[in-house]
Design a protein around this motif. Structure first.
Motif, PDB file in Angstrom:
ATOM      1  N   HIS A 121      58.085 -38.030  41.156  1.00 29.68           N
ATOM      2  CA  HIS A 121      57.879 -38.878  42.327  1.00 29.68           C
ATOM      3  C   HIS A 121      56.528 -39.582  42.325  1.00 29.68           C
ATOM      4  O   HIS A 121      56.433 -40.730  42.763  1.00 29.68           O
ATOM      5  CB  HIS A 121      58.042 -38.047  43.604  1.00 29.68           C
ATOM      6  CG  HIS A 121      59.339 -37.299  43.634  1.00 29.68           C
ATOM      7  ND1 HIS A 121      60.544 -37.907  43.878  1.00 29.68           N
ATOM      8  CD2 HIS A 121      59.610 -35.996  43.403  1.00 29.68           C
ATOM      9  CE1 HIS A 121      61.513 -37.010  43.813  1.00 29.68           C
ATOM     10  NE2 HIS A 121      60.972 -35.831  43.522  1.00 29.68           N
ATOM     11  N   ARG A 143      54.985 -32.750  47.548  1.00 31.86           N
ATOM     12  CA  ARG A 143      56.405 -32.419  47.615  1.00 31.86           C
ATOM     13  C   ARG A 143      56.621 -31.047  46.995  1.00 31.86           C
ATOM     14  O   ARG A 143      55.870 -30.621  46.120  1.00 31.86           O
ATOM     15  CB  ARG A 143      57.235 -33.460  46.859  1.00 31.86           C
ATOM     16  CG  ARG A 143      57.375 -34.773  47.577  1.00 31.86           C
ATOM     17  CD  ARG A 143      58.242 -35.720  46.741  1.00 31.86           C
ATOM     18  NE  ARG A 143      58.585 -36.928  47.451  1.00 31.86           N
ATOM     19  CZ  ARG A 143      57.859 -38.040  47.437  1.00 31.86           C
ATOM     20  NH1 ARG A 143      56.730 -38.095  46.742  1.00 31.86           N
ATOM     21  NH2 ARG A 143      58.241 -39.101  48.100  1.00 31.86           N
ATOM     22  N   MET A 162      61.732 -33.079  43.616  1.00 29.08           N
ATOM     23  CA  MET A 162      61.778 -32.542  44.968  1.00 29.08           C
ATOM     24  C   MET A 162      62.995 -31.642  45.146  1.00 29.08           C
ATOM     25  O   MET A 162      64.130 -32.066  44.936  1.00 29.08           O
ATOM     26  CB  MET A 162      61.787 -33.678  45.984  1.00 29.08           C
ATOM     27  CG  MET A 162      61.528 -33.235  47.391  1.00 29.08           C
ATOM     28  SD  MET A 162      61.126 -34.596  48.483  1.00 29.08           S
ATOM     29  CE  MET A 162      62.740 -35.249  48.821  1.00 29.08           C
ATOM     30  N   VAL A 174      60.777 -34.035  53.049  1.00 30.67           N
ATOM     31  CA  VAL A 174      59.584 -34.846  52.880  1.00 30.67           C
ATOM     32  C   VAL A 174      60.003 -36.202  52.336  1.00 30.67           C
ATOM     33  O   VAL A 174      60.780 -36.284  51.390  1.00 30.67           O
ATOM     34  CB  VAL A 174      58.595 -34.161  51.910  1.00 30.67           C
ATOM     35  CG1 VAL A 174      57.405 -35.059  51.680  1.00 30.67           C
ATOM     36  CG2 VAL A 174      58.165 -32.819  52.460  1.00 30.67           C
TER      37      VAL A 174
END
Length: 175
Positions: A121, A143, A162, A174
């Motif tokens: 991410h 995360r 995640m 999140v």
């Protein structure tokens, strides 16, 4: 862990001890802190051969020593790395990027607890004592990352994503 890119020596503390490939002509032995016993055993096994032992203080020093030795390497050169699984995976990645094959590298792992986990991410690598398939907070985006049983051959890091990515934001995930 039958279908994984993670070498057994990086996740299984009961994996048999690695032995040097005695078909090699020249050996680079990279020793990271705490791995002297493995290196001493390898040194004894390779007695009388051309062994270039480098005692390295950290991963960066080991990678620099590897690059220096590979600059003059010829056919028959073997690389042996003694250290933690995280250190060995990082040096292995440098070796792969330099063109080494798996059969040209041997690893002596002294600890498997710590892992480098790359966040898909935010592109941050988190170093933590965490099991495969467990969750670790990303040091970049915070995360909660699931540590997937996949290691990049080019970075030496586990894939992390995640853990509750499929949960809708309205349910508490999140963003």
């Amino acid at each position: 862990m039958t279908q994984t890119s993670v070498p057994r020596w990086a996740w299984d503390a009961s994996a048999p001890a690695a032995e040097p490939d005695l078909r090699g002509r020249v050996f680079t032995l990279l020793v990271l802190p705490g791995a002297g016993d493995v290196a001493d055993r390898w040194t004894a096994t390779l007695a009388g051969r051309d062994v270039r032992r480098q005692d390295c203080g950290d991963i960066d020093a080991a990678v620099a020593a590897l690059r220096a030795d590979l600059a003059a390497a010829r056919v028959g050169h073997r690389v042996l790395v003694a250290g933690t699984a995280r250190e060995c995976l990082a040096v292995r990645a440098a070796g792969v990027r330099a063109g080494l094959g798996d059969d040209e590298m041997t690893f002596g792992v002294v600890d498997i607890a710590e892992r480098a986990v790359w966040c898909v991410h935010c592109d941050t690598t988190t170093h933590a004592a965490v099991e495969i398939d467990a969750v670790v907070p990303c040091t970049g985006c915070d995360r909660r990352l699931l540590v997937h049983p996949h290691v990049s051959r080019l970075s030496g890091a586990y894939l992390g994503f995640m853990v509750d990515a499929e949960t809708l934001a309205s349910e508490g995930a999140v963003a």
